[in-house]
Design an enzyme around this catalytic site. Sequence first.
Site, PDB file in Angstrom:
ATOM      1  N   ASN A  61      -0.046   2.665   1.260  1.00 28.08           N
ATOM      2  CA  ASN A  61      -0.563   1.305   1.073  1.00 28.08           C
ATOM      3  C   ASN A  61      -1.429   0.797   2.225  1.00 28.08           C
ATOM      4  OD1 ASN A  61       1.647   1.030   2.760  1.00 28.08           O
ATOM      5  ND2 ASN A  61       2.324  -0.895   1.869  1.00 28.08           N
ATOM      6  N   GLU A  66       9.905   2.802   9.772  1.00 25.36           N
ATOM      7  CA  GLU A  66       9.614   1.512   9.137  1.00 25.36           C
ATOM      8  C   GLU A  66       9.671   1.764   7.639  1.00 25.36           C
ATOM      9  OE1 GLU A  66       9.508  -1.195  10.773  1.00 25.36           O
ATOM     10  OE2 GLU A  66       9.108  -0.503  12.809  1.00 25.36           O
ATOM     11  N   CYS A  92       5.387  -3.554   2.019  1.00 28.12           N
ATOM     12  CA  CYS A  92       6.814  -3.552   2.378  1.00 28.12           C
ATOM     13  C   CYS A  92       7.303  -4.960   2.655  1.00 28.12           C
ATOM     14  CB  CYS A  92       7.061  -2.659   3.590  1.00 28.12           C
ATOM     15  SG  CYS A  92       6.136  -3.172   5.021  1.00 28.12           S
TER      16      CYS A  92
HETATM   17  P1  NAP Z   1       6.807   7.616   0.649  1.00 27.80           P
HETATM   18  O1  NAP Z   1       6.750   8.208  -0.688  1.00 27.80           O
HETATM   19  O2  NAP Z   1       8.113   7.558   1.341  1.00 27.80           O
HETATM   20  O3  NAP Z   1       5.734   8.402   1.535  1.00 27.80           O
HETATM   21  C1  NAP Z   1       5.468   8.043   2.864  1.00 27.80           C
HETATM   22  C2  NAP Z   1       4.886   9.230   3.604  1.00 27.80           C
HETATM   23  O4  NAP Z   1       5.889  10.237   3.731  1.00 27.80           O
HETATM   24  C3  NAP Z   1       3.713   9.895   2.883  1.00 27.80           C
HETATM   25  O5  NAP Z   1       2.803  10.368   3.854  1.00 27.80           O
HETATM   26  C4  NAP Z   1       4.390  11.065   2.177  1.00 27.80           C
HETATM   27  O6  NAP Z   1       3.502  12.112   1.891  1.00 27.80           O
HETATM   28  C5  NAP Z   1       5.388  11.484   3.246  1.00 27.80           C
HETATM   29  N1  NAP Z   1       6.525  12.278   2.790  1.00 27.80           N
HETATM   30  C6  NAP Z   1       7.135  12.260   1.590  1.00 27.80           C
HETATM   31  N2  NAP Z   1       8.180  13.133   1.580  1.00 27.80           N
HETATM   32  C7  NAP Z   1       8.226  13.695   2.819  1.00 27.80           C
HETATM   33  C8  NAP Z   1       9.062  14.673   3.446  1.00 27.80           C
HETATM   34  N3  NAP Z   1      10.077  15.235   2.799  1.00 27.80           N
HETATM   35  N4  NAP Z   1       8.817  15.020   4.720  1.00 27.80           N
HETATM   36  C9  NAP Z   1       7.783  14.465   5.393  1.00 27.80           C
HETATM   37  N5  NAP Z   1       6.952  13.533   4.850  1.00 27.80           N
HETATM   38  C10 NAP Z   1       7.170  13.157   3.586  1.00 27.80           C
HETATM   39  O7  NAP Z   1       6.262   6.096   0.648  1.00 27.80           O
HETATM   40  P2  NAP Z   1       4.958   5.518  -0.021  1.00 27.80           P
HETATM   41  O8  NAP Z   1       5.139   5.549  -1.500  1.00 27.80           O
HETATM   42  O9  NAP Z   1       3.739   6.132   0.565  1.00 27.80           O
HETATM   43  O10 NAP Z   1       5.001   3.992   0.497  1.00 27.80           O
HETATM   44  C11 NAP Z   1       5.751   3.017  -0.142  1.00 27.80           C
HETATM   45  C12 NAP Z   1       7.060   2.778   0.568  1.00 27.80           C
HETATM   46  O11 NAP Z   1       6.823   2.608   1.957  1.00 27.80           O
HETATM   47  C13 NAP Z   1       7.745   1.494   0.133  1.00 27.80           C
HETATM   48  O12 NAP Z   1       9.121   1.719   0.036  1.00 27.80           O
HETATM   49  C14 NAP Z   1       7.442   0.520   1.259  1.00 27.80           C
HETATM   50  O13 NAP Z   1       8.354  -0.539   1.373  1.00 27.80           O
HETATM   51  C15 NAP Z   1       7.433   1.426   2.427  1.00 27.80           C
HETATM   52  N6  NAP Z   1       6.626   0.854   3.523  1.00 27.80           N
HETATM   53  C16 NAP Z   1       7.275   0.348   4.605  1.00 27.80           C
HETATM   54  C17 NAP Z   1       6.547  -0.236   5.634  1.00 27.80           C
HETATM   55  C18 NAP Z   1       7.221  -0.833   6.850  1.00 27.80           C
HETATM   56  O14 NAP Z   1       6.535  -1.037   7.842  1.00 27.80           O
HETATM   57  N7  NAP Z   1       8.521  -1.124   6.811  1.00 27.80           N
HETATM   58  C19 NAP Z   1       5.157  -0.265   5.553  1.00 27.80           C
HETATM   59  C20 NAP Z   1       4.531   0.279   4.441  1.00 27.80           C
HETATM   60  C21 NAP Z   1       5.283   0.851   3.423  1.00 27.80           C
HETATM   61  P3  NAP Z   1       2.994  12.366   0.384  1.00 27.80           P
HETATM   62  O15 NAP Z   1       2.156  11.198   0.025  1.00 27.80           O
HETATM   63  O16 NAP Z   1       2.209  13.606   0.520  1.00 27.80           O
HETATM   64  O17 NAP Z   1       4.214  12.506  -0.468  1.00 27.80           O
HETATM   65  O1  G3P Z   2       3.570  -2.481   3.789  1.00 30.12           O
HETATM   66  C1  G3P Z   2       2.966  -2.436   5.054  1.00 30.12           C
HETATM   67  C2  G3P Z   2       3.658  -3.351   5.993  1.00 30.12           C
HETATM   68  O2  G3P Z   2       3.607  -2.901   7.290  1.00 30.12           O
HETATM   69  C3  G3P Z   2       3.238  -4.780   5.784  1.00 30.12           C
HETATM   70  O3  G3P Z   2       2.123  -5.156   6.455  1.00 30.12           O
HETATM   71  O4  G3P Z   2       0.436  -6.829   7.084  1.00 30.12           O
HETATM   72  O5  G3P Z   2       0.991  -6.463   4.673  1.00 30.12           O
HETATM   73  O6  G3P Z   2       2.622  -7.585   6.170  1.00 30.12           O
HETATM   74  P1  G3P Z   2       1.502  -6.582   6.074  1.00 30.12           P
END
Ligand code: NAP
Ligand code: G3P
Length: 485
Positions: free
Chosen positions: A160, A256, A290
């Site tokens: 994202n 995160e 997120c």
């Molecule tokens: P995701 O599916 O967990 O993927 C995140 C990253 O991890 C991608 O680069 C993914 O690569 C990689 N990945 C997946 N499986 C892995 C493994 N087994 N080993 C190493 N890397 C691996 O998350 P997303 O769908 O991209 O993002 C959405 C989620 O992120 C939501 O739950 C959101 O709340 C969270 N998020 C949190 C924050 C925060 O700051 N707290 C910020 C942004 C997003 P691939 O794409 O190649 O699978």
């Molecule tokens: O989902 C990404 C997270 O880090 C949120 O950033 O700037 O949209 O609150 P922001």
Amino acid sequence: MFQYIKENENYKNLINGQWIGTEDFIKIKCPYKNLILGSIPKMKTEDIDKVISSAKEAQKNWSSIGVNERAKILHKAASLLEANCDYLSKILMMEIGKDINSSISEVKRTADFIRFTADAGKNLEGETISADNFPGFKKNKISFAQRVPLGVVLAISPFNYPINLSASKIAPALIGGNSVILKPPTQGAISALHLVKIFQEAGIPDGVINTVTGKSSQIGDYIVTHPDINFINFTGSSQVGKHIAKVAGMVPMMMELGGKDAAIVLSDADLADAADEIVSGAFSYSGQRCTAIKRVIAEESIADDLASLILEGVKKLTVGSPEEGSTITPLIDTAAADFVEELIDDAITKGAVMLHGNKRSENTLYPTLFDKVTSDMRIAWEEPFGPVLPIIRVKDKFEAITLANKSEYGLQSCVFTKNINDAFYIANKLEVGAVQINNKSERGPDNFPFSGVKSSGMGTQGIKYSIEAMTRLKSIVLTIDSCES
Ligand code: NAP
Ligand code: G3P
């Protein structure tokens, strides 16, 4: 004008200063129109050893270059990023379906982030500590504690914010003297590879920044468990984060992860302001943030009025293409849209009052608002990562706190009230990384500490905090002979 990669080509990974492809590729499709944007290399585990060893070797020289020199390179990267904002924001929009204005903001915010990081790095300080403040030690022993790099940082970013959340790991790691291996999200990799090209153009030496792309199911465990990775900086889902934490073992990491941020609205709140914040907090980039507001917890006495105001705002949201600047755009893929639809269906089946939405066109989910959501419904607890918002009614602030804290997540929450005592009382009770008072939940400004508790993560992001997390205090202890004896 810098242009490394053009649409519809086979992209390459940066390994020890060279852009290198592989035989196998993964096609990257545009999420909102029938267009292949290009292909990224599907690396194998044997390719990864080469990347890690070059990062390990290059880090030695990089850490001996003065912080001032490293900062100059980061400043140049920030300027290049800004100069190419138009091109980069279009790539970003086409790859992740983020509306054009938000895509431009992401690029500009990233340039600001890199500049601020470069300057913050110059202000990092160590400390000297005298031994005589601990019982049994005399004054002639002094510790000189300095910040030193950790070594090779593995940065894993989510779809994202592929530019911003890659740079928010890369820049603090680099200024701290580490080398970096970026594993970008597959959908988002093209944008992230452009970012890395910019760091290279700015003068980051060969091997100090490298990229790895491929199927996480094939290379993920291999890279996170590699003995030469000294820090894992991960942003993504709680599910993947927990898996990495389990398999990686004793390597320091920052996580995160997901969230279920609550907006608690008390009866004395300015309801019009609260509704505005809630609508923009919940629905921007179709809720794929997120920090999106993912549930409203409203005191029963104002719930009808608040629901009407939120509904008014939801009805004004634009649905369409990112190119037109619509807020609600197609979700990242069909699986994401199916998941959100499942949560909507579950809420309807269990008797939630649907005020708006429940319409789908391909992967576009129209903004959906539910009232009178109850604890047996999945939408009360699960993170949709899509444009659906539940309103849950409670009798008072105490019930609101209990409900908010029952969530497995603890990223942020907001409290809307005019009573500062209530605001601080609730803020102190909430089990989250940050509480926003009379404001939507959000990460920025990027120099603020940003963290999650429980399933939302561990460690603290934010410019100074990220640099501190990716450096360590190393102490050199001097014992001085007394001249008096
Ligand atoms: P995701 O599916 O967990 O993927 C995140 C990253 O991890 C991608 O680069 C993914 O690569 C990689 N990945 C997946 N499986 C892995 C493994 N087994 N080993 C190493 N890397 C691996 O998350 P997303 O769908 O991209 O993002 C959405 C989620 O992120 C939501 O739950 C959101 O709340 C969270 N998020 C949190 C924050 C925060 O700051 N707290 C910020 C942004 C997003 P691939 O794409 O190649 O699978
Ligand atoms: O989902 C990404 C997270 O880090 C949120 O950033 O700037 O949209 O609150 P922001």
